[in-house]
Design an enzyme around this catalytic site. Structure first.
Site, PDB file in Angstrom:
ATOM      1  NE  ARG A  68      -4.127   1.844   0.677  1.00 39.96           N
ATOM      2  CZ  ARG A  68      -4.937   2.415  -0.189  1.00 39.96           C
ATOM      3  NH1 ARG A  68      -4.709   2.319  -1.485  1.00 39.96           N
ATOM      4  NH2 ARG A  68      -6.015   3.052   0.219  1.00 39.96           N
ATOM      5  CB  THR A  88      -9.139  -0.788  -7.620  1.00 35.82           C
ATOM      6  OG1 THR A  88      -9.046   0.333  -6.758  1.00 35.82           O
ATOM      7  CG2 THR A  88      -8.382  -1.960  -7.041  1.00 35.82           C
ATOM      8  CG  ASP A 119      -8.444   5.481  -0.260  1.00 36.75           C
ATOM      9  OD1 ASP A 119      -9.518   6.027  -0.566  1.00 36.75           O
ATOM     10  OD2 ASP A 119      -8.027   4.452  -0.813  1.00 36.75           O
ATOM     11  N   GLY A 151     -13.382  -1.185  -7.333  1.00 34.40           N
ATOM     12  CA  GLY A 151     -14.641  -0.550  -6.993  1.00 34.40           C
ATOM     13  C   GLY A 151     -14.653   0.317  -5.758  1.00 34.40           C
ATOM     14  N   GLY A 152     -13.481   0.749  -5.244  1.00 36.51           N
ATOM     15  CA  GLY A 152     -13.481   1.579  -4.044  1.00 36.51           C
ATOM     16  C   GLY A 152     -14.075   0.832  -2.866  1.00 36.51           C
ATOM     17  CB  SER A 171      -6.781  -0.288   1.191  1.00 40.19           C
ATOM     18  OG  SER A 171      -7.234  -0.883  -0.006  1.00 40.19           O
ATOM     19  CB  SER A 172     -12.245  -0.673   0.222  1.00 39.03           C
ATOM     20  OG  SER A 172     -12.665   0.376   1.068  1.00 39.03           O
ATOM     21  CB  THR A 192      -5.881   0.761  -6.496  1.00 40.39           C
ATOM     22  OG1 THR A 192      -6.794   1.804  -6.833  1.00 40.39           O
ATOM     23  CG2 THR A 192      -5.177   1.095  -5.193  1.00 40.39           C
TER      24      THR A 192
END
Length: 567
Positions: free
Chosen positions: A100, A376, A418, A468-469, A447-448, A394
């Protein structure tokens, strides 16, 4: 670029992506005895398969596919962003890699606020201050050093070839190129991104070459991690940032490291669920919701009925409230109650406080306490030995921040968006202000992304993930549930109707035309607010068929260039 142009840029990108995803109604399944790659681009999937045919394992194929997507799928495939890997080895052991992005050393909690402490609109998504220190190259290199089989150069060379020799321009990218042509030079790298050396837009079927990106990839090929984080690439990143108002320096790049972490593990009716730990919130929320579904009596609830949608939405509401209150970078939040959140006991408490006759209320001041007592890409890989990789990475928005040095040829992320941008302020519109995810130098933003592998008897049974966030968590959750609870084939599981609730804003998003009018009306009577969207997620999945003794792969139909390739 001024704020008006930036906002217009984002609007046109959203429109372009909606047009890009005007795809057939059904996913197509692919079978493979020896291996499978399912990604957002058929060329990238084939690169991964070719690596396996040369003796590479699933990690090798994933690295090659990821670099290929940086060339062929620039809206999200990247070397300017970051992501996560979940790896299940052939012996059943599971590990993860966290690459990340991080906040630059010069970042601060109030960096996106005005003098009165209010968030400057879109400042955390627009301009180079929105760029987090990229992690993709570091993550892929670390995974190779730990578990790769073929030489690093062999894995990066296919992407070098794709960038320098080029590939036929697909219609979806051509649509984006037409929209970009209407804008001036303030659009930075994007102005000439899809043009040839004569300045003309590359036409569909014509060869699109990216020599600057090819040169950058060549340096990564020859020097590994240091090819990006040191030397000419790092020099140019710092120079570009200084010239255009960014924060990232060579020191930020030199200090960046990817991390191998222990996976989160849950269970569902005899299946083992492995997903990412924080700073991804995906694994925690997924396991929490699957625990709720295991405790609920699904046999008495018809699939996609009003009661089913209500139950799923209420589970989502609770998981997202817990996400907002508790989760962030574990290196800065050592006391996060992760074990409690993914426990069966916690799910039982959540279930006992769920009313099956009416919607709960999402209270922005209380997080989960009420219930106590946009880009992403993802790809999935398996090899002949049973190694499996689920990888999501992403740039945040489609084409990230829309900026990058033309000398380097890639686009930067806008992942700083984010973080929670305004400390202590949580709103009904969905802005979160809790402490665990506030901006701190070198901190990874929450993060998702939810790369996930489901195991059965120590072998990969389902490899799944999606872009897709925040919707990623819920699209993966529903697909896992479809496969494990309803025994759906992978293509059917990813194409089934999906909904999304993220606590705040307090609404159910549903895929237009897939929910019946009667169900919508019944849900509204229960107190739910509903909002239609075109689609939720772009899932890439692989399952194992024990009867055929073969892998079954499918790319969701909303991915126009996506493909499952097996052999």
């Amino acid at each position: 670029m001024n704020m008006l142009l930036r906002s217009s840029f984002l609007a046109f990108l959203i429109l372009g992506i909606l047009q890009y995803f005007n795809a057939p109604a059904n996913a197509q399944v692919t079978y493979g005895k020896n291996g499978m790659v399912v990604s957002d681009n058929v060329l990238a999937s084939q690169v991964g398969i070719d690596i396996m045919k040369k003796g590479g394992n699933a990690i090798d194929a994933s690295i090659a596919t990821a670099f290929a997507l940086a060339v062929t799928h620039p809206e999200a495939g990247n070397i300017g962003g970051g992501g996560f890997i979940v790896l299940m080895k052939a012996n059943g052991e599971v590990t993860t890699f966290d690459f990340r992005e991080k906040a630059p050393l010069n970042a601060s909690p109030d960096m996106f606020l005005d003098t009165e402490g209010n968030l400057v609109e879109n400042s955390n998504h627009q301009g180079l201050k929105a760029v987090g220190v990229p992690g993709t190259v570091a993550g892929l290199y670390l995974a190779h050093q730990r578990y790769g089989k073929l030489p690093w150069k062999d894995l990066v060379q296919p992407s070098v070839n794709l960038a320098i020799e080029g590939f036929p321009m697909p219609w979806g990218l051509y649509q984006v190129a037409l929209n970009l042509a209407e804008w001036d030079e303030s659009f930075d790298i994007m102005t000439n991104y899809f043009r040839n050396e004569n300045g003309d837009i590359i036409q569909p079927g014509e060869i699109w070459r990216q020599p600057a990106l090819g040169n950058t990839l060549s340096l990564i090929r020859d020097h590994g991690h240091d090819g990006f984080y040191k030397g000419p690439v790092a020099d140019e990143i710092e120079s570009y940032m200084k010239a255009n108002g960014g924060l990232i320096t060579k020191k930020d790049l030199e200090k960046y490291t990817a991390v191998e972490r222990q996976p989160l593990k849950g269970s569902y009716k005899g299946f083992d669920i492995y997903s990412m730990p924080p700073p991804s919130s995906g694994g925690v929320a997924l396991i929490e919701m699957m625990n709720l579904m295991e405790l609920a009596d699904l046999s008495s609830i018809e699939f996609n009925s009003t009661a089913y949608v209500h139950l799923v939405a209420e589970a989502m509401r609770r998981a997202f409230a817990d996400r907002a209150e508790h989760l962030g970078d574990p290196d800065f939040n050592p006391e996060m109650p992760v074990d409690r959140l993914i426990s069966k006991e916690f799910a039982q408490m959540r279930l006992e406080n769920m009313d099956m006759t009416k919607a709960s209320a999402s209270d922005s001041s209380r997080f989960g306490q009420l219930y106590d007592g946009s880009s992403t890409t993802h790809f999935s890989v398996v090899d002949k030995d049973g190694n499996a990789v689920s990888l999501t990475y992403t740039l945040e928005h489609s084409y990230g921040v829309g900026m990058g040095s033309s000398k380097l040829g890639f686009i930067f992320n806008n992942e700083m968006g984010d973080f929670n941008p305004q400390p202590g302020i949580t709103t009904s519109k969905g802005q979160i202000g809790s402490d665990p995810n506030q901006i701190v130098p070198e901190k990874r933003m929450l993060s998702s992304m939810t790369p996930t592998i489901v195991g059965k008897d120590g072998k990969p049974y389902l490899v799944i993930g999606s872009p897709g966030g925040r919707t990623i968590i819920n699209t993966v959750f529903q697909t896992v549930l479809n496969v494990l609870e309803y025994n759906m084939r992978i293509d059917k599981a990813i194409e089934a109707m999906k909904i999304h609730h993220q606590w705040l804003p307090d609404e159910i998003r549903y895929e237009r035309h897939l929910m019946s009018p009667d169900t919508r009306q019944a849900l509204e009577k229960m107190g739910h607010k509903l909002r239609p969207v075109n689609n939720l997620g772009v899932l890439m999945g692989i399952t194992y068929d024990p009867i055929l003794k073969a892998y079954v792969g499918a790319s969701e139909s909303s991915s126009k260039e996506g493909a499952a390739v097996g052999y």
